[in-house]
Design an enzyme around this catalytic site. Structure first.
Site, PDB file in Angstrom:
ATOM      1  CG  ASP A  52       3.217  11.082  -3.144  1.00  0.00           C
ATOM      2  OD1 ASP A  52       3.202  10.908  -1.919  1.00  0.00           O
ATOM      3  OD2 ASP A  52       4.154  11.689  -3.714  1.00  0.00           O
ATOM      4  CD  GLN A 111       3.309   4.644   2.173  1.00  0.00           C
ATOM      5  OE1 GLN A 111       3.842   5.528   1.531  1.00  0.00           O
ATOM      6  NE2 GLN A 111       2.187   4.839   2.840  1.00  0.00           N
ATOM      7  CB  THR A 153      -2.195  13.646   4.327  1.00  0.00           C
ATOM      8  OG1 THR A 153      -2.541  12.484   3.589  1.00  0.00           O
ATOM      9  CG2 THR A 153      -0.724  13.596   4.690  1.00  0.00           C
ATOM     10  CE  LYS A 201      -4.002   2.078   0.585  1.00  0.00           C
ATOM     11  NZ  LYS A 201      -3.719   2.732  -0.707  1.00  0.00           N
ATOM     12  CE  LYS A 208       4.677   7.466  -2.536  1.00  0.00           C
ATOM     13  NZ  LYS A 208       3.876   8.054  -1.461  1.00  0.00           N
ATOM     14  CB  SER A 221      -5.681   4.763   1.931  1.00  0.00           C
ATOM     15  OG  SER A 221      -5.574   5.835   1.029  1.00  0.00           O
ATOM     16  CE  LYS A 236       4.341   7.658   5.475  1.00  0.00           C
ATOM     17  NZ  LYS A 236       4.141   8.628   4.396  1.00  0.00           N
TER      18      LYS A 236
HETATM   19  P1  NDP Z   1       0.515  17.930  -4.273  1.00  0.00           P
HETATM   20  O1  NDP Z   1       0.947  17.593  -5.646  1.00  0.00           O
HETATM   21  O2  NDP Z   1      -0.946  18.075  -3.997  1.00  0.00           O
HETATM   22  O3  NDP Z   1       1.227  19.264  -3.778  1.00  0.00           O
HETATM   23  C1  NDP Z   1       2.606  19.394  -3.727  1.00  0.00           C
HETATM   24  C2  NDP Z   1       2.923  20.826  -3.333  1.00  0.00           C
HETATM   25  O4  NDP Z   1       4.313  20.944  -3.057  1.00  0.00           O
HETATM   26  C3  NDP Z   1       2.615  21.825  -4.426  1.00  0.00           C
HETATM   27  O5  NDP Z   1       2.196  23.015  -3.838  1.00  0.00           O
HETATM   28  C4  NDP Z   1       3.966  21.978  -5.109  1.00  0.00           C
HETATM   29  O6  NDP Z   1       4.135  23.190  -5.818  1.00  0.00           O
HETATM   30  C5  NDP Z   1       4.859  21.960  -3.901  1.00  0.00           C
HETATM   31  N1  NDP Z   1       6.232  21.626  -4.263  1.00  0.00           N
HETATM   32  C6  NDP Z   1       6.692  20.609  -5.019  1.00  0.00           C
HETATM   33  N2  NDP Z   1       8.032  20.652  -5.116  1.00  0.00           N
HETATM   34  C7  NDP Z   1       8.415  21.722  -4.390  1.00  0.00           C
HETATM   35  C8  NDP Z   1       9.653  22.299  -4.073  1.00  0.00           C
HETATM   36  N3  NDP Z   1      10.797  21.787  -4.564  1.00  0.00           N
HETATM   37  N4  NDP Z   1       9.662  23.393  -3.274  1.00  0.00           N
HETATM   38  C9  NDP Z   1       8.513  23.906  -2.779  1.00  0.00           C
HETATM   39  N5  NDP Z   1       7.303  23.420  -3.079  1.00  0.00           N
HETATM   40  C10 NDP Z   1       7.260  22.334  -3.854  1.00  0.00           C
HETATM   41  O7  NDP Z   1       1.161  16.812  -3.313  1.00  0.00           O
HETATM   42  P2  NDP Z   1       0.708  16.348  -1.875  1.00  0.00           P
HETATM   43  O8  NDP Z   1       0.234  17.508  -1.086  1.00  0.00           O
HETATM   44  O9  NDP Z   1      -0.162  15.173  -2.027  1.00  0.00           O
HETATM   45  O10 NDP Z   1       2.092  15.809  -1.289  1.00  0.00           O
HETATM   46  C11 NDP Z   1       3.035  16.653  -0.641  1.00  0.00           C
HETATM   47  C12 NDP Z   1       3.988  15.818   0.180  1.00  0.00           C
HETATM   48  O11 NDP Z   1       3.240  15.049   1.146  1.00  0.00           O
HETATM   49  C13 NDP Z   1       4.811  14.790  -0.591  1.00  0.00           C
HETATM   50  O12 NDP Z   1       6.073  14.643   0.033  1.00  0.00           O
HETATM   51  C14 NDP Z   1       4.018  13.498  -0.412  1.00  0.00           C
HETATM   52  O13 NDP Z   1       4.827  12.356  -0.568  1.00  0.00           O
HETATM   53  C15 NDP Z   1       3.562  13.674   1.031  1.00  0.00           C
HETATM   54  N6  NDP Z   1       2.403  12.877   1.401  1.00  0.00           N
HETATM   55  C16 NDP Z   1       1.211  12.985   0.737  1.00  0.00           C
HETATM   56  C17 NDP Z   1       0.130  12.241   1.134  1.00  0.00           C
HETATM   57  C18 NDP Z   1      -1.216  12.427   0.512  1.00  0.00           C
HETATM   58  O14 NDP Z   1      -2.179  11.835   1.036  1.00  0.00           O
HETATM   59  N7  NDP Z   1      -1.367  13.212  -0.526  1.00  0.00           N
HETATM   60  C19 NDP Z   1       0.239  11.236   2.207  1.00  0.00           C
HETATM   61  C20 NDP Z   1       1.508  11.257   2.896  1.00  0.00           C
HETATM   62  C21 NDP Z   1       2.549  12.030   2.478  1.00  0.00           C
HETATM   63  P3  NDP Z   1       4.091  23.216  -7.432  1.00  0.00           P
HETATM   64  O15 NDP Z   1       2.632  23.176  -7.766  1.00  0.00           O
HETATM   65  O16 NDP Z   1       4.784  24.466  -7.779  1.00  0.00           O
HETATM   66  O17 NDP Z   1       4.833  21.982  -7.915  1.00  0.00           O
END
Ligand code: NDP
Length: 444
Positions: A165, A110, A208, A89, A125, A376, A113
């Site tokens: 993700d 993961q 999250t 998962k 993943k 999930s 976690k």
């Molecule tokens: P999204 O795609 O919804 O959002 C990612 C965000 O991070 C965007 O605002 C993006 O901006 C920004 N971003 C990406 N790269 C950079 C960078 N180098 N510097 C600053 N900002 C950046 O992703 P999620 O919110 O789903 O995921 C975010 C993090 O959380 C990841 O590490 C993911 O693995 C982790 N996560 C997510 C889960 C989930 O349920 N979604 C669960 C557990 C962990 P831009 O649009 O400019 O790229």
């Protein structure tokens, strides 16, 4: 050389040029070392050698046709890391930076976690180096269909259950689930994060971010504090960041800054989330727009500069290694009290060590952002039982899971004379359950 160090060194040599994987591996193995070395049954059973080697790694070609009629090709990945406690998962990431090292680091994290959630889920993943930015809806759909046309044979409700993700939200999950169903004829929970009208769970979208705030509040409460009245900085403006900001504000914190990969916005009055949601969820535009629409806000380019903003609570929710040692020093000098990782491994090794050494409460991602995978898991449970829980029911379960995770990691840290070292507590607690399951199942 200790058993743990030997496995660490051999694994790094065997997997060169995978810096993110090495970083996650060394963080986890170095913290569990004293415990593993004091329990020789793990070495006899080859637990670490088996744990560091994915059960299966799949890499595949994803051809798709763009709107101009040209054929494009991306690379797809799925790393099925460990299924000792349940089906694999873990999410799928679509971002140009995706490579095997990143998928392996995420898959390895993961395992622990998912173990911490208390639910029966193994670790995996996947993703692709496909960049969804600037693509039309039709291009996204064709890409997702092609991606699943290969991946469908490796996933399923009882084998491997991908989710979202970075770059993979409700839209992408919908296209992938549709293609999975078409190819297999099965309407099962083979993918989670599905729409509410076709098998999804309420609270999955918020999970999250909300979970991150539930564990943050529990941690503060345990140290006689609370989020109420605190100033918070949240990096990113995607799924995790938006719902972390929403829940933090509802508990009385003031979120003064958010970012995207281009830069950050600061709003001394507190970020107006309706504006952020409109820009990011509806228009899929840049965060700089916020400063054009809200008079009290200012935009600065350079996303990592967000850590210069003074705050009590810092929540890195964007991507790996976005908060380095220099940023950590800045936050500490500005009096930060708690840092909780909404993203996976956003704090560099140096940053995490600095927080722990300086007495900043530091909640690592594998505990702090487990709310997404936890809901999930609840989505899978509802699908299995053919039932549908209310928002309140699912939210209550999420909160219980997050509170429980905090209690578990806090207790494990204290028992091992590592008070307030939640990295240690999370790694040990996550490891013990998986290792126990592996011991009981024999050399497989
Ligand atoms: P999204 O795609 O919804 O959002 C990612 C965000 O991070 C965007 O605002 C993006 O901006 C920004 N971003 C990406 N790269 C950079 C960078 N180098 N510097 C600053 N900002 C950046 O992703 P999620 O919110 O789903 O995921 C975010 C993090 O959380 C990841 O590490 C993911 O693995 C982790 N996560 C997510 C889960 C989930 O349920 N979604 C669960 C557990 C962990 P831009 O649009 O400019 O790229």
């Amino acid at each position: 050389m200790s058993y743990t160090n030997k496995v660490l060194q051999e694994t790094m040599e065997k997997n060169p040029h995978q810096p993110e994987f090495h970083q996650a591996l060394s963080e986890i193995l170095s913290t569990i070392q004293p415990f593993v070395d004091a329990n020789p049954q793990y070495e006899r059973a080859g637990i670490l050698e088996r744990l560091v080697e994915p059960e299966r790694q799949i890499m595949f070609r994803v051809p798709w046709v763009d709107d101009s009629g040209s054929v494009r090709v991306n690379r797809g990945f799925r790393v099925q890391y460990n299924s000792a406690i349940g089906p694999f998962k873990g999410g799928l990431r679509f971002h140009p930076s995706v490579n095997l090292s990143i998928i392996k680091f995420l898959g390895f994290e993961q395992i622990f976690k998912n173990s911490l959630t208390g639910l029966p889920m193994g670790g995996g993943k996947g993703g692709s180096d496909f960049d969804p930015k600037g693509k039309s809806d039709n291009e996204i759909m064709r890409f997702c269909q092609s991606f699943i046309t290969e991946l469908y044979r490796h996933i399923g409700g009882d084998t491997d259950v991908p989710a979202g993700d970075i770059g993979v939200g409700g839209r992408e999950i919908g296209y992938m689930f549709g293609q999975y169903k078409r190819l297999t004829g099965l309407h099962t929970a083979a993918v989670t994060g599905r729409g509410i009208c076709y098998g999804g769970s309420l609270v999955r979208k918020e999970a999250t971010g909300y979970g991150l705030i539930y564990i943050t509040e529990e941690c503060l409460n345990s140290r006689n504090s609370t989020l109420k009245g605190k100033t918070a900085v949240i990096s990113g403006s995607g799924n995790v960041s938006i719902y972390a900001a929403e829940k933090a504000a509802s508990l009385g914190a003031k979120v003064v800054a958010m970012s995207d990969s281009g830069g950050y916005v600061y709003d001394k009055n507190g970020i107006n989330l309706d504006v952020i949601k409109q820009i990011k969820e509806v228009e899929r535009a840049r965060i700089s727009e916020y400063a054009k629409r809200v008079k009290t806000a200012a935009y600065k380019s350079g996303s990592t500069l967000i850590w210069d903003v003074k705050c009590d609570v810092a929540l890195p929710c964007a991507t790996q290694n976005e908060l380095d040692g220099a940023a950590a020093k800045k936050l500490i000098a500005n009096g930060v009290k708690l840092v909780a990782e909404g993203a996976n491994m956003p704090a560099s090794d140096e940053a995490a060590k600095l927080f722990i050494e300086q007495g900043v409460l530091f909640l690592p991602g594998k505990a702090a952002n487990a709310g997404g995978v936890a809901v999930s898991g609840l989505e899978m449970a509802q699908s299995g039982q053919r039932c549908f829980w209310s928002f309140e029911q699912a939210d209550k379960m999420l909160k219980e899971i997050m509170v429980n995770i905090f209690k578990t990691i806090d207790k494990r840290a204290q028992e091992n004379c590592a008070k307030d070292n939640f990295v240690f507590g999370a790694n040990i607690a996550g490891f013990i359950k998986v290792a126990e399951a592996m011991l009981l199942q024999g050399a497989v």
